[in-house]
Design a protein around this motif. Structure first.
Motif, short mmCIF file in Angstrom:
data_model
loop_
_atom_site.label_atom_id
_atom_site.label_comp_id
_atom_site.label_asym_id
_atom_site.label_seq_id
_atom_site.Cartn_x
_atom_site.Cartn_y
_atom_site.Cartn_z
N VAL A 63 0.84 -1.21 -0.08
CA VAL A 63 -0.13 0.01 0.01
C VAL A 63 0.86 1.15 0.05
N SER A 64 0.28 2.43 -0.77
CA SER A 64 1.15 3.68 -0.71
C SER A 64 0.34 4.92 -0.45
N ASP A 65 -1.12 4.57 -0.14
CA ASP A 65 -1.86 5.64 -0.08
C ASP A 65 -1.88 6.12 1.65
N PRO A 66 -1.68 7.44 1.93
CA PRO A 66 -1.55 7.85 3.11
C PRO A 66 -2.72 7.34 4.22
N ALA A 67 -3.87 7.25 3.65
CA ALA A 67 -5.09 6.99 4.44
C ALA A 67 -4.80 5.39 4.74
N LEU A 68 -4.47 4.71 3.77
CA LEU A 68 -4.22 3.11 3.99
C LEU A 68 -2.75 2.74 5.02
N VAL A 69 -2.06 3.55 4.97
CA VAL A 69 -0.78 3.90 5.82
C VAL A 69 -1.18 3.98 6.99
N LYS A 70 -2.06 5.01 7.26
CA LYS A 70 -2.58 5.17 8.43
C LYS A 70 -3.31 3.89 9.09
N ASP A 364 13.47 19.94 -2.66
CA ASP A 364 13.11 21.23 -2.20
C ASP A 364 12.78 21.27 -0.75
N PRO A 365 13.84 21.30 0.05
CA PRO A 365 13.56 21.39 1.46
C PRO A 365 12.79 22.60 1.95
N ASP A 366 12.53 23.75 1.09
CA ASP A 366 11.92 24.86 1.43
C ASP A 366 10.20 24.41 1.74
N ARG A 367 9.95 23.15 1.12
CA ARG A 367 8.41 22.81 1.41
C ARG A 367 8.16 22.33 2.76
N PHE A 368 9.24 22.06 3.65
CA PHE A 368 9.11 21.85 4.96
C PHE A 368 9.54 23.02 5.95
N LEU A 369 9.91 24.22 5.29
CA LEU A 369 10.19 25.25 6.34
C LEU A 369 8.78 25.74 6.87
N GLY A 370 9.00 25.77 8.34
CA GLY A 370 7.61 26.10 9.01
C GLY A 370 6.33 25.22 8.82
N ALA A 371 6.77 23.97 8.22
CA ALA A 371 5.64 23.01 8.05
C ALA A 371 5.87 21.64 8.75
N ALA A 372 5.18 21.24 9.59
CA ALA A 372 5.61 19.92 10.22
C ALA A 372 4.94 18.76 9.24
N PRO A 373 6.13 17.83 8.80
CA PRO A 373 5.75 16.62 8.14
C PRO A 373 4.26 15.89 8.47
N ASP A 374 3.54 15.55 7.76
CA ASP A 374 2.42 14.65 7.93
C ASP A 374 2.81 13.25 8.60
N THR A 375 2.29 12.89 9.48
CA THR A 375 2.56 11.46 10.28
C THR A 375 2.11 10.26 9.34
N TYR A 376 1.55 10.46 8.44
CA TYR A 376 1.47 9.12 7.58
C TYR A 376 1.60 9.22 6.00
N ALA A 377 2.44 10.52 5.78
CA ALA A 377 2.93 10.66 4.26
C ALA A 377 4.55 10.61 4.49
N TRP A 378 4.98 11.29 5.39
CA TRP A 378 6.47 11.55 5.58
C TRP A 378 6.75 10.43 6.75
N ILE A 379 7.10 9.14 6.10
CA ILE A 379 7.40 8.08 6.97
C ILE A 379 8.78 7.31 6.87
N PRO A 380 9.90 8.04 6.91
CA PRO A 380 11.06 7.28 6.84
C PRO A 380 11.10 6.51 8.15
N PHE A 381 10.62 6.75 8.93
CA PHE A 381 11.01 5.86 10.34
C PHE A 381 9.76 4.88 10.59
N GLY A 382 8.76 4.87 9.48
CA GLY A 382 7.81 3.93 9.91
C GLY A 382 6.87 4.59 10.50
N GLY A 383 5.90 3.75 11.37
CA GLY A 383 4.93 4.36 12.08
C GLY A 383 4.16 3.55 13.37
#
Ligand code: HEM
Length: 462
Positions: A63-70, A364-383
């Motif tokens: 699976v690779s849809d954030p809703a399914l990942v959640k 593009d690191p600027d996409r994360f400036l002042g914005a916390a990553p989404d728990t179920y979309a940014w998942i390099p550490f799993g969840g």
């Protein structure tokens, strides 16, 4: 049969996502030789949920849809838990990789505190010291691979911060542990019986390494227990020896030894490889590099943190994680997955999806400036309940090593194509080891930084 029982049976009836029509042997070979590209091609063809056969797991749903990942990450462990087989096979019965359900929850309660808050800050000095010591040996003006030096930094950091090792123990473990982990990663995926096991079985060599490791670990544990100042120590070994389960019991010493080895296996190459990718990315983004140097000189960290998030989004070193269905059925979006299936979360698939991260291929690191990553979309550490125990520790290490390098060295930029992904067993590394050319900075410049892109003023402290 009652109406409710019938309803249950219908609700539990498998409903599976589309399957690839490739013959099982082709699927196996494709996953062995080109795991990342195979998963990406299947996602393009079948969408964000598909079914295939993956050795050694058997039937899997990817699976690779954030809703399914959640849903996967929040499903209770009795419904979907520890995947089998995994590295725990070689790390020992006491490794968290071998625990599921309640024993896993209890162990995590002991393993988590050493990697948080005040404890974590205590490790910062060790990381900086190791980064400086290693960087002092780097060649100037000549291209070299950064992966191996980063492996040395992360190994030394773990040996000191986790094992609390010094002197002869440190030397012995420095020699032994990389061999155990390298051989163990191979053994974890080799069959335990049958013709392949009979011919290509390095198990005896592994057991000899393991006996040597146990002897050093026993010595470390005995000396720690005899240390009158054990309660003042910050290393993970000291903390595990003093920790207690909810019923007041302490961890068995064998479990402590297995767990230290687990922390090393999980945290050494992963962090070093992420650092090598960081160098690979920065040497191809001159403007970003300039802004990072300015920021480090000014004592800032916001852009550096965003850069680390973006490196881990675009170059996740672990590209997938998994859960095994333990219940008769696991509801998953519109699907119902039967027992014994493995559900794989495609970390790389989610993080490279334009629908999840606009213009996802762009670094593009600027996409994360002042914005916390989404728990179920940014998942390099799993969840969820199995999310990486060492995530905060790894993040600290990435930050401190990168800060040290930005302050001490000038990294030469290049317009060469980015390095390809290369599977090194568990982690995906830059194929050429994150090659770099560096020059020592004579005197760090102190600048006022405008994070939108333009340095506002410059003054040199030399
Ligand atoms: C950049 C570095 C790292 C990456 C990308 C990474 C990634 C991961 C991933 C993807 C998982 C599986 C999570 C899941 O299934 O949901 C994991 C588990 C784990 N990691 Fe990390 N990791 C890193 C560094 C570390 C470090 C430094 C340590 C410890 C010193 C560590 C210890 C662990 C442990 C013990 C687990 C198993 C957790 C459990 O099963 O409950 N990792 N890591």
């Amino acid at each position: 049969m009652t109406e409710t029982a019938t309803e249950h049976r219908i609700a539990d009836a498998p409903r599976l996502p589309p399957a690839t029509r490739l013959p099982a042997a082709v699927q196996s070979i494709a996953m062995l030789v080109a795991r990342r590209r195979t998963l990406a091609a299947l996602r393009r063809r079948h969408g964000t949920a598909f079914r295939m056969r993956v050795p050694p797991f058997g039937n899997v749903v990817v699976v690779s849809d954030p809703a399914l990942v959640k849903q996967v990450f929040t499903t209770k462990p009795d419904v979907a838990g520890n995947p089998e087989p995994n590295l725990g096979r070689v790390l020992g019965d006491g490794s968290i990789f071998n625990l599921d359900g309640e024993p896993h929850r209890r162990r995590r309660k002991l393993l988590t505190p050493p990697f948080h808050g005040r404890r974590l800050r205590a490790y910062e000095g060790i990381v900086e010291e190791e980064a400086r010591r290693e960087a002092a040996t780097w060649p100037e003006g000549r291209e070299f691979e950064t992966l191996e030096p980063f492996m040395r930094i992360t190994l030394n950091v773990i040996l000191r911060a986790v094992f609390g090792a010094e002197g002869r123990d440190l030397d012995e473990l420095r020699d032994l542990l990389p061999r155990i982990v390298a051989l163990g990663s191979r053994l974890a995926v080799l069959p335990t019986t049958g013709p392949i096991a009979a011919v290509a079985n390095p198990r005896q060599r592994f057991q000899a390494y393991r006996r040597r490791y146990d002897a050093v670990a026993d010595g470390l544990i005995a000396r720690a227990l005899a240390d009158p100042r054990l309660d003042e120590r910050d290393d993970v070994l000291a903390m595990l020896l003093q920790s207690r389960y909810e019923d007041g019991r302490s961890m068995a010493h064998r479990d402590v030894a297995d767990e230290l080895l687990t922390l090393l296996a999980a945290g050494h190459a992963t962090t070093a490889t992420t650092l090598a990718w960081t160098v690979e990315r920065l040497s191809r983004h001159p403007r970003l590099l300039e802004r990072l140097v300015d920021e480090a000189d000014a004592g800032g960290s916001e852009l550096r943190h965003a850069t680390i998030l973006e490196v881990q989004r675009t170059r996740p070193v672990i590209i997938a994680t998994a859960r095994r269905v333990n219940a008769p059925a696991m509801p998953l979006g519109e699907w119902v997955i039967p027992r014994r299936y493995t559900v794989i979360v495609g970390i790389d698939l989610v993080q490279s999806d334009d629908a999840v991260f606009p213009d996802a291929r762009r670094f593009d690191p600027d996409r994360f400036l002042g914005a916390a990553p989404d728990t179920y979309a940014w998942i390099p550490f799993g969840g969820g309940t199995r999310r990486c125990v060492g995530a905060a520790f790894a993040t600290l290490e990435l930050d401190v090593v990168l800060r040290t390098l930005l302050r001490e060295y000038e990294l030469r930029t290049t317009d060469r194509r980015g390095e390809r992904w290369h599977s090194r067993g568990v982690a995906f590394a830059p194929a050429r080891g994150g090659r770099a050319v560096v020059h020592r900075r004579s005197a760090p410049a102190r600048r006022t930084v405008d994070l939108t892109g333009t340095p506002a003023s410059t003054s040199t402290t030399a």
